[in-house]
Design a protein around this motif. Structure first.
Motif, PDB file in Angstrom:
ATOM      1  N   ARG A  65       5.368   6.335   0.057  1.00  9.45           N
ATOM      2  CA  ARG A  65       4.725   7.448   0.761  1.00  9.45           C
ATOM      3  C   ARG A  65       4.847   7.241   2.267  1.00  9.45           C
ATOM      4  N   GLU A  66       4.503   8.279   3.015  1.00  8.11           N
ATOM      5  CA  GLU A  66       4.652   8.191   4.475  1.00  8.11           C
ATOM      6  C   GLU A  66       3.740   7.133   5.092  1.00  8.11           C
ATOM      7  N   ASP A  67       2.596   6.938   4.454  1.00 12.36           N
ATOM      8  CA  ASP A  67       1.645   5.957   4.981  1.00 12.36           C
ATOM      9  C   ASP A  67       1.814   4.576   4.317  1.00 12.36           C
ATOM     10  N   GLU A  68       3.029   4.304   3.831  1.00 14.52           N
ATOM     11  CA  GLU A  68       3.329   3.006   3.229  1.00 14.52           C
ATOM     12  C   GLU A  68       3.022   1.858   4.203  1.00 14.52           C
ATOM     13  N   ARG A  69       2.449   0.789   3.671  1.00 17.49           N
ATOM     14  CA  ARG A  69       2.257  -0.418   4.488  1.00 17.49           C
ATOM     15  C   ARG A  69       2.457  -1.639   3.599  1.00 17.49           C
TER      16      ARG A  69
ATOM     17  N   ARG B 107       0.833  -1.205   0.000  1.00 17.91           N
ATOM     18  CA  ARG B 107       0.000   0.000   0.000  1.00 17.91           C
ATOM     19  C   ARG B 107       0.870   1.258   0.000  1.00 17.91           C
TER      20      ARG B 107
END
Lengths: 250, 250
Positions: free
Chosen positions: B199-203, B195
């Motif tokens: 980006r900073e919210d990578e998962r 996901r």
């Protein structure tokens, strides 16, 4: 912390390299890869270069891992993207079956522009739909597996990108692949030959499946085969764009 | 000479942009694209930004072509690669069915790192074999075509990358795709959810096909499904690498 960067160099044109790849190249002490790729990198003279022959990917990966163990900062380079028929998979295979200590090495894989993206952009947008990427080399897989994949991809309506279509030791494979495709796809299906995209000796041509001649292709060529929605836009300057409609009706 | 650059911005991380893309962005007077991508570009204030909603690709392309006719230097931007479910195909479609004068506009498509390359690099080398890329969206193609492609790709032994796996209006499709895959592939086939890579919210997570839960996935996720040669290397730090063996035996 020991460190290996696995770096996708992109196509021949260094402008198609990413900033991340460039930064990693500036950090390495040693560069490992297939000779022509190692030579292509414009690095300072003090960087140690370890170019090797084709088809020795596992030995090359083991060499990179041993250099990292010694404290060197190693760049393992591939043309295009290292994860697409490049060095990344060989490196992890060497780790899995090698010295358990190698699992402590920090591995950073840096993606690159792989040939199918560079070729598509150069001619328009032939990948406008679902697509698949197949290596025609039978070094590592049986030829009947390759043929089955090519046929099923065509039957499913994928745009098909063929890597490694031909070599001196395998001059017949692309012709045979076209032979498998002709009963499945219409004669007028666009076929693109994209050779050495981004390099000085770039050559980009298109034809249709009925007239596609494997003799025009060498190992540096990416072959793209359209689907029934792939279209050609002629232009007054004699050039043309090839693209694939996004909408699929059946 | 009127000019449009069709620019693949790469994943969220601007370091994964190419030099060529950056140079083109610095040359444009106008930037056209889906709102979030237009906003993502760090350009000087005097550049005119024309962000638009999702699903209006042809209108957006026509707008870019009219701006170019007025003499503006237009950048049409997409996340990832503009040729992979991005704006490139829509632009050529607008040209083919639009004003014949538009064929005289110079169009330069600049490739970018598409999601499947970024996601694969982040977790190892799952694309170590032939692979295919499928959009699960049924905006532009019938759902039964999507299902047939997913099934045939699995039967042929491709690594499968699923783009657009889920949205608010289509929450059920990924679950149904897993349902089509389970009778074909072994339960232990690795499945990766990547996901918002870069980006900073990578998962980034992985599981196996038996346990893959479509509820964990949103529209910003790239789903990768391995083949029988895809392997997981566990590490002492609790992380793991996923890669696919290059050698195929049958």
């Amino acid at each position: 912390m020991t460190q290996i960067y696995v770096i996708g160099l992109g196509p021949g044109n260094t402008d198609q390299r990413t900033f991340e790849a460039q930064k990693a190249l500036e950090e390495v002490t040693d560069i490992v890869g297939y000779g022509p790729y190692v030579e292509r990198v414009d690095l300072p003279e003090h960087i140690r270069r370890h170019g090797s022959d084709n088809r020795v990917e596992i030995e090359r990966a083991q060499h990179a891992l041993r250099l990292a163990e010694e404290g060197r900062i190693v760049g393992v380079v591939s043309g295009g993207d290292a994860g697409v028929f490049g060095m990344a998979s060989a490196l992890f295979e060497a780790i899995e079956y090698g010295d358990p200590q190698w699992r402590n090495i920090e591995i950073t894989v840096i993606p690159g522009i792989t040939a199918v993206l560079a070729a598509s952009a150069r001619i328009g947008a032939p990948l406008g739909a679902d697509f698949c990427v197949i290596s025609l080399s039978d070094n590592l897989k049986p030829w009947d597996v390759v043929c089955r994949r090519v046929e099923m991809a065509a039957e499913a309506g994928f745009i098909i990108a063929l890597y490694n279509p031909r070599s001196k030791s395998r001059p017949w494979q692309l012709g045979e692949a076209f032979g498998h495709l002709r009963p499945i796809l219409p004669d007028e299906t666009p076929v693109i030959f994209a050779r050495a995209i981004g390099r000085e000796d770039e050559r980009l041509t298109y034809t249709d499946l009925a007239h596609a001649d494997a003799e025009e292709v060498d190992m540096s060529t990416l072959v793209l085969i359209g689907n029934e929605y792939t279209r050609i836009i002629e232009r007054e300057n004699g050039q043309a764009w090839v693209y694939t409609l996004r909408k699929v009706t059946h």
